[in-house]
Every structure is written in C-alpha cells, then in structure tokens.
Design a protein around this motif. Structure first.
Motif, PDB file in Angstrom:
ATOM      1  N   ALA A 173      48.796 -10.777 -35.616  1.00 28.36           N
ATOM      2  CA  ALA A 173      47.405 -10.330 -35.669  1.00 28.36           C
ATOM      3  C   ALA A 173      46.875  -9.502 -34.272  1.00 28.36           C
ATOM      4  CB  ALA A 173      46.620 -11.661 -35.804  1.00 28.36           C
ATOM      5  N   ASP A 174      45.727  -8.632 -34.531  1.00 30.46           N
ATOM      6  CA  ASP A 174      45.176  -8.092 -33.572  1.00 30.46           C
ATOM      7  C   ASP A 174      44.092  -8.992 -33.295  1.00 30.46           C
ATOM      8  OD1 ASP A 174      46.576  -5.720 -34.012  1.00 30.46           O
ATOM      9  OD2 ASP A 174      45.358  -5.158 -35.596  1.00 30.46           O
ATOM     10  N   ILE A 175      44.237  -9.294 -31.743  1.00 32.53           N
ATOM     11  CA  ILE A 175      43.227 -10.408 -31.298  1.00 32.53           C
ATOM     12  C   ILE A 175      42.451  -9.664 -29.994  1.00 32.53           C
ATOM     13  CG2 ILE A 175      43.018 -12.848 -30.325  1.00 32.53           C
ATOM     14  CD1 ILE A 175      45.917 -13.448 -31.548  1.00 32.53           C
ATOM     15  N   ALA A 176      41.043 -10.159 -30.017  1.00 32.77           N
ATOM     16  CA  ALA A 176      40.326  -9.693 -29.000  1.00 32.77           C
ATOM     17  C   ALA A 176      39.451 -11.045 -28.605  1.00 32.77           C
ATOM     18  CB  ALA A 176      39.432  -8.654 -29.299  1.00 32.77           C
ATOM     19  N   VAL A 177      39.173 -10.999 -27.158  1.00 33.12           N
ATOM     20  CA  VAL A 177      38.269 -12.120 -26.721  1.00 33.12           C
ATOM     21  C   VAL A 177      37.090 -11.558 -25.867  1.00 33.12           C
ATOM     22  CG1 VAL A 177      38.421 -14.299 -25.461  1.00 33.12           C
ATOM     23  CG2 VAL A 177      40.576 -13.752 -26.969  1.00 33.12           C
ATOM     24  N   VAL A 178      36.116 -12.100 -25.980  1.00 37.18           N
ATOM     25  CA  VAL A 178      35.023 -12.015 -25.068  1.00 37.18           C
ATOM     26  C   VAL A 178      34.597 -13.381 -24.563  1.00 37.18           C
ATOM     27  CG1 VAL A 178      32.798 -10.955 -24.549  1.00 37.18           C
ATOM     28  CG2 VAL A 178      34.482  -9.711 -26.301  1.00 37.18           C
ATOM     29  N   ALA A 179      34.484 -13.618 -23.491  1.00 40.18           N
ATOM     30  CA  ALA A 179      33.959 -14.667 -22.793  1.00 40.18           C
ATOM     31  C   ALA A 179      32.445 -14.444 -22.015  1.00 40.18           C
ATOM     32  CB  ALA A 179      34.937 -15.389 -21.710  1.00 40.18           C
ATOM     33  N   ARG A 180      31.492 -15.130 -22.341  1.00 36.77           N
ATOM     34  CA  ARG A 180      30.237 -14.857 -21.677  1.00 36.77           C
ATOM     35  C   ARG A 180      29.707 -16.024 -21.094  1.00 36.77           C
ATOM     36  NH1 ARG A 180      28.380 -10.267 -24.141  1.00 36.77           N
ATOM     37  NH2 ARG A 180      28.910  -9.658 -26.046  1.00 36.77           N
ATOM     38  N   THR A 181      29.044 -15.871 -19.791  1.00 36.17           N
ATOM     39  CA  THR A 181      28.462 -16.835 -19.107  1.00 36.17           C
ATOM     40  C   THR A 181      27.100 -17.245 -20.041  1.00 36.17           C
ATOM     41  OG1 THR A 181      27.123 -15.394 -17.846  1.00 36.17           O
ATOM     42  CG2 THR A 181      29.296 -16.035 -17.016  1.00 36.17           C
ATOM     43  N   LEU A 182      26.557 -18.380 -19.656  1.00 33.15           N
ATOM     44  CA  LEU A 182      25.405 -18.803 -20.205  1.00 33.15           C
ATOM     45  C   LEU A 182      24.123 -17.781 -20.039  1.00 33.15           C
ATOM     46  CD1 LEU A 182      25.342 -22.693 -19.494  1.00 33.15           C
ATOM     47  CD2 LEU A 182      25.940 -21.393 -21.587  1.00 33.15           C
ATOM     48  N   LEU A 183      24.125 -16.958 -18.996  1.00 35.95           N
ATOM     49  CA  LEU A 183      23.094 -15.834 -19.008  1.00 35.95           C
ATOM     50  C   LEU A 183      23.630 -14.684 -19.813  1.00 35.95           C
ATOM     51  CD1 LEU A 183      22.724 -15.941 -15.095  1.00 35.95           C
ATOM     52  CD2 LEU A 183      21.284 -16.916 -16.669  1.00 35.95           C
ATOM     53  N   GLY A 184      24.801 -14.699 -20.426  1.00 29.32           N
ATOM     54  CA  GLY A 184      25.012 -13.489 -21.316  1.00 29.32           C
ATOM     55  C   GLY A 184      26.011 -12.638 -20.686  1.00 29.32           C
ATOM     56  N   VAL A 244      37.317 -18.267 -12.936  1.00 31.74           N
ATOM     57  CA  VAL A 244      36.010 -19.146 -13.179  1.00 31.74           C
ATOM     58  C   VAL A 244      35.705 -19.962 -11.842  1.00 31.74           C
ATOM     59  CG1 VAL A 244      36.677 -19.523 -15.595  1.00 31.74           C
ATOM     60  CG2 VAL A 244      37.431 -21.408 -14.033  1.00 31.74           C
ATOM     61  N   SER A 245      34.369 -20.308 -11.886  1.00 29.21           N
ATOM     62  CA  SER A 245      33.929 -21.120 -10.576  1.00 29.21           C
ATOM     63  C   SER A 245      33.945 -22.571 -11.162  1.00 29.21           C
ATOM     64  CB  SER A 245      32.582 -20.567 -10.216  1.00 29.21           C
ATOM     65  OG  SER A 245      32.697 -19.209  -9.837  1.00 29.21           O
ATOM     66  N   HIS A 246      33.552 -23.380 -10.105  1.00 29.09           N
ATOM     67  CA  HIS A 246      33.305 -24.880 -10.516  1.00 29.09           C
ATOM     68  C   HIS A 246      32.029 -24.911 -11.164  1.00 29.09           C
ATOM     69  CE1 HIS A 246      33.618 -29.095  -9.890  1.00 29.09           C
ATOM     70  NE2 HIS A 246      32.277 -28.976  -9.300  1.00 29.09           N
ATOM     71  N   ARG A 247      32.138 -25.779 -12.207  1.00 26.99           N
ATOM     72  CA  ARG A 247      31.144 -26.167 -13.269  1.00 26.99           C
ATOM     73  C   ARG A 247      30.403 -24.686 -13.898  1.00 26.99           C
ATOM     74  NH1 ARG A 247      27.250 -30.769 -11.007  1.00 26.99           N
ATOM     75  NH2 ARG A 247      26.359 -30.015 -13.037  1.00 26.99           N
ATOM     76  N   GLU A 248      31.309 -23.625 -14.023  1.00 27.12           N
ATOM     77  CA  GLU A 248      30.734 -22.677 -14.583  1.00 27.12           C
ATOM     78  C   GLU A 248      31.240 -22.767 -16.345  1.00 27.12           C
ATOM     79  OE1 GLU A 248      30.987 -17.773 -14.063  1.00 27.12           O
ATOM     80  OE2 GLU A 248      32.680 -18.845 -13.669  1.00 27.12           O
ATOM     81  N   THR A 249      30.309 -22.405 -16.971  1.00 25.78           N
ATOM     82  CA  THR A 249      30.166 -22.560 -18.501  1.00 25.78           C
ATOM     83  C   THR A 249      30.382 -21.272 -19.080  1.00 25.78           C
ATOM     84  OG1 THR A 249      28.941 -24.488 -18.449  1.00 25.78           O
ATOM     85  CG2 THR A 249      29.156 -23.300 -20.562  1.00 25.78           C
TER      86      THR A 249
END
Length: 105
Positions: free
Chosen positions: A38-49, A73-78
């Motif tokens: 499969a062709d796969i892409a990922v975007v990760a966004r912080t809670l601020l977008g 990532v940082s500690h407690r980062e979502t």
C-alpha cells in the motif's frame, strides 16, 4: 525507541534516542489478515494543530511489507495521528485517526 534492540534498530536504520518514537504501519486484508502492499502517508499534529510530517520508508519482509517512520516527542506531548493508506489492490483508501500522549522516563 530506547526499548528497541540495538541490532533491530540498526537493521531498520533507526537512531535510538530517549525522545524518539517509532511508528510502524501495515495494511492487512480483512479476509485472511495477509499483508498487502500500500501507499501510506502519516501526519502527526500537536493539539495546537502544528503538523509534523512522519517520513516513512517501506520495509519488505518474508511475511509482507510495512512502513516505518520516527517522530521526536516531548514529555506529556499529545499528537493526533492521521494515517492514509491506499492498498495497491483496491480502489478505496483507508484513513485512521487516533490521539496519543507520550510520557518519557
């Protein structure tokens, strides 16, 4: 990534760091669980977008293929993750979203 065996990390060209997480994505056929290309892409966004692109590379094994990428990532980062996959044998795309908070030692 500190829980990953160093030999495995080397085989996947992953640098082990305290704040680095590894994302592995595979697409499996519902009928038999077999891995499908499969062709796969990922975007990760912080809670601020703020988007963090996750560079993926395909890995082929005897049991199928998957995509692997890393994210610092940082500690407690979502992050809110969005995975877009388009199986090569399908006209349909798959989108999965989830949220995860990271806790570092």
């Amino acid at each position: 990534s500190t829980d990953l065996d160093p030999a495995i990390a080397r085989s996947y060209a992953v640098e082990i760091k305290q704040n680095r997480v590894i994302l592995s994505v595979s697409v499996q056929r519902a009928s038999d669980g077999a891995s499908v290309p499969a062709d796969i892409a990922v975007v990760a966004r912080t809670l601020l977008g703020t988007p963090q692109n996750v560079a993926l590379r395909q890995v082929a094994t005897a049991r199928g293929s998957f995509a692997i990428g890393t994210l610092d990532v940082s500690h407690r980062e979502t992050f809110v993750f969005e995975v877009m996959a388009h199986p090569h044998d399908s006209k349909e795309s798959i989108v999965a979203r989830w949220q995860l908070t990271f806790y570092l030692d």
